[in-house]
Design a protein around this motif. Structure first.
Motif, PDB file in Angstrom:
ATOM      1  N   ALA A   1       8.692  45.067   2.741  1.00  0.00           N
ATOM      2  CA  ALA A   1       8.759  43.570   2.751  1.00  0.00           C
ATOM      3  C   ALA A   1       9.327  43.021   1.304  1.00  0.00           C
ATOM      4  O   ALA A   1       9.293  43.778   0.440  1.00  0.00           O
ATOM      5  N   ILE A   2       9.953  41.833   1.555  1.00  0.00           N
ATOM      6  CA  ILE A   2      10.560  41.095   0.129  1.00  0.00           C
ATOM      7  C   ILE A   2       9.672  40.673  -0.440  1.00  0.00           C
ATOM      8  O   ILE A   2       8.741  39.727  -0.149  1.00  0.00           O
ATOM      9  N   TYR A   3       9.394  40.985  -1.980  1.00  0.00           N
ATOM     10  CA  TYR A   3       8.493  40.511  -2.858  1.00  0.00           C
ATOM     11  C   TYR A   3       9.004  39.388  -3.580  1.00  0.00           C
ATOM     12  O   TYR A   3      10.227  39.286  -4.152  1.00  0.00           O
ATOM     13  N   LYS A   4       8.232  38.116  -3.248  1.00  0.00           N
ATOM     14  CA  LYS A   4       8.598  36.743  -4.229  1.00  0.00           C
ATOM     15  C   LYS A   4       7.413  36.602  -5.055  1.00  0.00           C
ATOM     16  O   LYS A   4       6.265  36.322  -4.639  1.00  0.00           O
ATOM     17  N   PRO A   5       7.723  36.469  -6.371  1.00  0.00           N
ATOM     18  CA  PRO A   5       6.677  36.282  -7.300  1.00  0.00           C
ATOM     19  C   PRO A   5       5.958  35.005  -6.994  1.00  0.00           C
ATOM     20  O   PRO A   5       6.662  33.944  -6.573  1.00  0.00           O
ATOM     21  N   PRO A   6       4.605  34.987  -7.061  1.00  0.00           N
ATOM     22  CA  PRO A   6       3.682  33.629  -6.932  1.00  0.00           C
ATOM     23  C   PRO A   6       4.133  32.624  -7.744  1.00  0.00           C
ATOM     24  O   PRO A   6       4.410  33.204  -9.078  1.00  0.00           O
ATOM     25  N   VAL A   7       4.078  31.516  -7.387  1.00  0.00           N
ATOM     26  CA  VAL A   7       4.165  30.457  -8.544  1.00  0.00           C
ATOM     27  C   VAL A   7       2.829  30.047  -9.081  1.00  0.00           C
ATOM     28  O   VAL A   7       1.975  29.916  -8.182  1.00  0.00           O
ATOM     29  N   ILE A   8       2.622  29.525 -10.159  1.00  0.00           N
ATOM     30  CA  ILE A   8       1.603  28.941 -10.682  1.00  0.00           C
ATOM     31  C   ILE A   8       1.214  27.713 -10.256  1.00  0.00           C
ATOM     32  O   ILE A   8       2.059  26.910  -9.824  1.00  0.00           O
ATOM     33  N   GLN A   9      -0.232  27.374  -9.844  1.00  0.00           N
ATOM     34  CA  GLN A   9      -0.528  26.218  -9.155  1.00  0.00           C
ATOM     35  C   GLN A   9      -1.541  25.473 -10.161  1.00  0.00           C
ATOM     36  O   GLN A   9      -2.138  26.148 -10.899  1.00  0.00           O
ATOM     37  N   ASN A  10      -1.856  24.352  -9.726  1.00  0.00           N
ATOM     38  CA  ASN A  10      -3.114  23.620 -10.298  1.00  0.00           C
ATOM     39  C   ASN A  10      -4.442  24.496 -10.008  1.00  0.00           C
ATOM     40  O   ASN A  10      -4.670  25.034  -9.043  1.00  0.00           O
ATOM     41  N   ASP A  11      -5.121  24.482 -11.105  1.00  0.00           N
ATOM     42  CA  ASP A  11      -6.484  25.143 -11.198  1.00  0.00           C
ATOM     43  C   ASP A  11      -6.473  26.657 -11.592  1.00  0.00           C
ATOM     44  O   ASP A  11      -7.344  27.160 -11.436  1.00  0.00           O
ATOM     45  N   ASP A  12      -5.291  27.121 -11.555  1.00  0.00           N
ATOM     46  CA  ASP A  12      -5.123  28.417 -12.018  1.00  0.00           C
ATOM     47  C   ASP A  12      -5.724  28.732 -13.451  1.00  0.00           C
ATOM     48  O   ASP A  12      -5.364  27.830 -14.332  1.00  0.00           O
ATOM     49  N   ILE A  13      -5.870  29.915 -13.793  1.00  0.00           N
ATOM     50  CA  ILE A  13      -6.147  30.208 -15.195  1.00  0.00           C
ATOM     51  C   ILE A  13      -5.124  31.126 -15.615  1.00  0.00           C
ATOM     52  O   ILE A  13      -4.775  32.169 -15.226  1.00  0.00           O
ATOM     53  N   ILE A  14      -4.471  30.782 -16.778  1.00  0.00           N
ATOM     54  CA  ILE A  14      -3.324  31.593 -17.221  1.00  0.00           C
ATOM     55  C   ILE A  14      -3.533  32.205 -18.812  1.00  0.00           C
ATOM     56  O   ILE A  14      -4.120  31.238 -19.568  1.00  0.00           O
ATOM     57  N   THR A  15      -3.298  33.380 -19.037  1.00  0.00           N
ATOM     58  CA  THR A  15      -3.340  33.842 -20.328  1.00  0.00           C
ATOM     59  C   THR A  15      -2.223  33.738 -21.091  1.00  0.00           C
ATOM     60  O   THR A  15      -1.303  33.999 -20.505  1.00  0.00           O
ATOM     61  N   VAL A  16      -2.224  33.106 -22.318  1.00  0.00           N
ATOM     62  CA  VAL A  16      -0.952  33.107 -22.886  1.00  0.00           C
ATOM     63  C   VAL A  16      -0.990  33.828 -24.479  1.00  0.00           C
ATOM     64  O   VAL A  16      -1.918  33.344 -25.162  1.00  0.00           O
ATOM     65  N   LEU A  17      -0.393  34.844 -24.528  1.00  0.00           N
ATOM     66  CA  LEU A  17      -0.420  35.659 -25.600  1.00  0.00           C
ATOM     67  C   LEU A  17       0.913  35.719 -26.605  1.00  0.00           C
ATOM     68  O   LEU A  17       2.223  35.908 -25.715  1.00  0.00           O
ATOM     69  N   VAL A  18       0.970  35.007 -27.800  1.00  0.00           N
ATOM     70  CA  VAL A  18       2.130  34.869 -28.471  1.00  0.00           C
ATOM     71  C   VAL A  18       1.788  35.750 -30.103  1.00  0.00           C
ATOM     72  O   VAL A  18       0.683  35.806 -30.448  1.00  0.00           O
ATOM     73  N   GLU A  19       2.883  36.679 -29.921  1.00  0.00           N
ATOM     74  CA  GLU A  19       2.711  37.677 -31.186  1.00  0.00           C
ATOM     75  C   GLU A  19       3.879  37.667 -31.989  1.00  0.00           C
ATOM     76  O   GLU A  19       5.020  37.465 -31.616  1.00  0.00           O
ATOM     77  N   THR A  20       3.450  37.419 -33.384  1.00  0.00           N
ATOM     78  CA  THR A  20       4.554  37.488 -34.401  1.00  0.00           C
ATOM     79  C   THR A  20       4.166  38.718 -35.159  1.00  0.00           C
ATOM     80  O   THR A  20       3.307  39.420 -34.997  1.00  0.00           O
ATOM     81  N   ILE A  21       5.035  38.793 -36.423  1.00  0.00           N
ATOM     82  CA  ILE A  21       4.804  39.909 -37.354  1.00  0.00           C
ATOM     83  C   ILE A  21       3.491  39.473 -38.048  1.00  0.00           C
ATOM     84  O   ILE A  21       2.931  40.827 -38.189  1.00  0.00           O
ATOM     85  N   ASP A  22       3.274  38.433 -38.234  1.00  0.00           N
ATOM     86  CA  ASP A  22       1.632  38.018 -39.048  1.00  0.00           C
ATOM     87  C   ASP A  22       0.787  37.646 -37.958  1.00  0.00           C
ATOM     88  O   ASP A  22       0.778  36.520 -37.351  1.00  0.00           O
ATOM     89  N   PRO A  23      -0.185  38.510 -37.355  1.00  0.00           N
ATOM     90  CA  PRO A  23      -1.100  38.075 -36.353  1.00  0.00           C
ATOM     91  C   PRO A  23      -1.847  36.776 -36.838  1.00  0.00           C
ATOM     92  O   PRO A  23      -2.330  36.105 -35.599  1.00  0.00           O
TER      93      PRO A  23
END
Length: 273
Positions: A48-70
């Motif tokens: 099967a051809i995999y297509k990444p799902p798109v983010i929708q309203n009411d989804d919960i998303i983790t956002v991790l931002v990393e730099t040299i200084d945490p």
């Protein structure tokens, strides 16, 4: 052999016969992908051809931002830490406190935005997690030098119900999940499951739902467009006619056993008289 013992023997024959018949079953009815030969040269199956799902309203998303200084991005990453929610449950005899963990991450609002400290409101609905990563990274470059951004689903969940060993709702750590993965999580189908007519119900972004029928006895299901699951997919496994037949057979076996035992007791009792 006396006449009474001979009568007892003939009375036990139906019981033994019924037990023999009901204990025999064919494995063909419960096999997956029956059109794949057991031996010999096997042909490749188009995946099967995999297509990444798109983010929708009411989804919960983790956002991790990393730099040299945490410490610089700690306030952003704090939004990914699970929190506990305490509520009160009313029971007939007492009040009890219930504590549960709420999914960590940023909620996509009805307009498709998440609100991230320092970075502000960012629209990510309609994008894949890879695309959302680039969007957030471009904004983070205005505040940090060479940041690393990771975006993932925090509540990518599916539900499996019906004729499976462990029905329930499963929250998965990744977004590339197949229908076979979901069935494995649910402990596999029972022997009574209807393998050629599994129902998959998929939610659409416009609020409608689309049903699909999956035939797990055919290898073509491995290349079907619904082979890879989406957020909030529901799988319902229908019971086959074998379950009703097994229930009837079980009852019939029970009545046969009781009848045979009563007959034996009557014969034995009559011998003592």
């Amino acid at each position: 052999m006396t006449k009474s013992l001979l009568n007892t023997f003939f009375l036990l024959i139906p019981l033994l016969f019924s037990l023999l018949i009901t204990s025999c079953s064919s494995t063909k009815k419960i096999k997956y992908f029956q059109d794949i030969p057991d031996s010999g040269q096997l042909k490749n199956i188009q995946g099967a051809i995999y297509k990444p799902p798109v983010i929708q309203n009411d989804d919960i998303i983790t956002v991790l931002v990393e730099t040299i200084d945490p410490q610089n991005t700690a306030v952003i990453n704090m939004g990914n830490i699970p929190v506990s929610s305490t509520g009160t449950s009313l029971s007939p005899n007492s009040l009890s406190s219930i504590t549960q963990q709420v999914s960590a991450g940023y909620l996509v609002d009805k307009d498709g935005f998440i609100t991230v400290p320092i970075l502000g409101k960012i629209k990510i609905a309609g994008f894949t997690t890879s695309e959302a990563t680039e969007i957030i990274k471009n904004i983070a470059l205005n505040y940090y030098q060479e940041p690393t951004v990771i975006v993932r689903y925090a509540n990518f969940r599916i539900s499996v119900t019906g004729e499976v060993l462990k029905p329930g709702i499963y929250v998965l750590p990744n977004e590339k999940v197949t229908i076979l993965d979901a069935i494995s999580l649910a402990g596999d189908l029972t022997i009574f499951a209807k393998r050629d007519n599994v129902l998959l119900i998929r939610e659409n972004p416009d609020g409608t739902s689309t049903p699909y029928r999956v035939n797990l006895k055919k290898s073509i299901s491995l290349s079907a467009p619904y082979y890879y699951l989406r957020q909030n997919d529901m799988i319902y496994v229908e019971p086959g006619t074998g379950k009703a037949a097994a229930t009837d057979a079980s009852q019939a076996r029970y009545y046969t056993l009781v009848g045979s035992l009563l007959s034996v007791l009557i014969v034995l009792f009559s011998r003592k008289l």
